[in-house]
Design a protein around this motif. Structure first.
Motif, short mmCIF file in Angstrom:
data_model
loop_
_atom_site.label_atom_id
_atom_site.label_comp_id
_atom_site.label_asym_id
_atom_site.label_seq_id
_atom_site.Cartn_x
_atom_site.Cartn_y
_atom_site.Cartn_z
N LEU A 110 0.82 -1.21 0.00
CA LEU A 110 0.00 0.00 0.00
C LEU A 110 0.86 1.26 0.00
CD1 LEU A 110 -2.75 1.40 0.24
CD2 LEU A 110 -2.59 1.12 2.73
N VAL A 111 1.93 1.27 0.78
CA VAL A 111 2.84 2.42 0.80
C VAL A 111 3.48 2.62 -0.57
CG1 VAL A 111 5.00 3.27 1.78
CG2 VAL A 111 3.27 2.28 3.28
N ALA A 112 3.85 1.53 -1.23
CA ALA A 112 4.45 1.64 -2.56
C ALA A 112 3.46 2.25 -3.55
CB ALA A 112 4.91 0.26 -3.04
N TRP A 113 2.21 1.84 -3.50
CA TRP A 113 1.19 2.41 -4.39
C TRP A 113 1.00 3.90 -4.12
CZ3 TRP A 113 -1.68 1.04 -8.58
CH2 TRP A 113 -1.62 -0.29 -8.99
N LEU A 144 2.01 -5.60 -11.60
CA LEU A 144 2.77 -6.86 -11.64
C LEU A 144 3.32 -7.22 -10.27
CD1 LEU A 144 4.00 -9.16 -13.30
CD2 LEU A 144 5.94 -7.65 -13.81
N LEU A 145 3.85 -6.22 -9.56
CA LEU A 145 4.36 -6.47 -8.21
C LEU A 145 3.25 -6.95 -7.28
CD1 LEU A 145 6.66 -6.28 -6.11
CD2 LEU A 145 6.02 -3.88 -5.77
N ILE A 150 0.85 -11.13 -4.03
CA ILE A 150 -0.37 -11.76 -3.51
C ILE A 150 -0.39 -13.25 -3.81
CG2 ILE A 150 -2.87 -11.85 -3.79
CD1 ILE A 150 -2.86 -8.84 -4.09
N PHE A 151 0.03 -13.65 -5.02
CA PHE A 151 -0.13 -15.05 -5.42
C PHE A 151 1.12 -15.90 -5.19
CE2 PHE A 151 -3.38 -12.86 -7.91
CZ PHE A 151 -4.48 -13.66 -7.65
#
Length: 215
Positions: A110-113, A144-145, A150-151
């Motif tokens: 979230l911080v990266a976004w 992509l990150l 997540i997966f």
């Protein structure tokens, strides 16, 4: 008798005025985002039903058929939609709190976004490791990150498990609660309220507020 010349007054340091546009461009976007989030949460909570209705044991009975269960679930979903969303959110929050690694990874994502895309001004462009990235490349890299994080880690399994558990609780409650005492509010088709309207417009408003105004 000659009069002595007056001593020169000490010069006062002059402070350079800060131009109005020097405020960090991300600050207005953050304020817009938080304001819209606060308003959306308030509107959503105002539509919630009393929790006593949700937990009234006298309204529970076993459905006689699958079609009756689905009919009950559909009516209860329309009536208790905010309460059900809160139940799923609580289940998800408990799952993340009990898995600190997944919670830390999601917060980092979230911080990266926020820093690299949502609240970053479009000018100057993003420069990482000596390379300049356009907005489209930055968005693609973050998507992509996010997919990889997540997966390919335990984050995805934690989120999916929590959502499945929350949906199971909601489905069981909606199928076993008799909705005969419910009075559904009619809404215009296609209208989005509460958090749905926030998700539809908050990101775009925050991104537009982050763009610096040129004169």
């Amino acid at each position: 008798m000659a009069s002595s010349a007056p001593a020169p007054l000490p010069s006062l340091p002059l402070s350079t005025p800060v131009p109005a546009g020097s405020e960090p461009a991300a600050a207005p976007a953050v304020r817009v985002f938080l304001s819209r989030l606060n308003d959306s949460v308030r509107r959503s909570l105002s539509d919630r039903r009393p929790w006593s209705e949700l937990a009234d044991r006298s309204t529970f009975s076993r459905p006689e058929s699958f079609s009756e269960a689905t009919s009950r679930l559909r009516k209860n979903l329309a009536y208790f939609r905010v309460n059900y969303a809160a139940v799923i959110a609580v289940v998800l929050a408990v799952s993340l709190v009990t898995n600190p690694f997944s919670l830390l990874v999601l917060l980092s994502l979230l911080v990266a976004w926020c820093l690299l895309y949502l609240f970053r001004p479009s000018d100057p462009p993003l420069v990482l490791f000596g390379r300049t990235f356009t907005d489209r490349e930055t968005l693609g890299g973050l998507v992509l990150l996010s997919v990889l994080v997540i997966f390919l880690t335990s984050v995805g399994s934690v989120i999916v498990s929590a959502l499945v558990a929350g949906a199971g609780i909601v489905a069981a409650h909606g199928a076993f609660r008799v909705p005969e005492d419910l009075f559904l509010d009619e809404q215009e088709p296609g209208s989005a309220t509460g958090l749905l309207s926030f998700l539809g417009g908050a990101a775009s408003s925050a991104a537009s507020a982050a763009v610096p105004v040129r004169v």
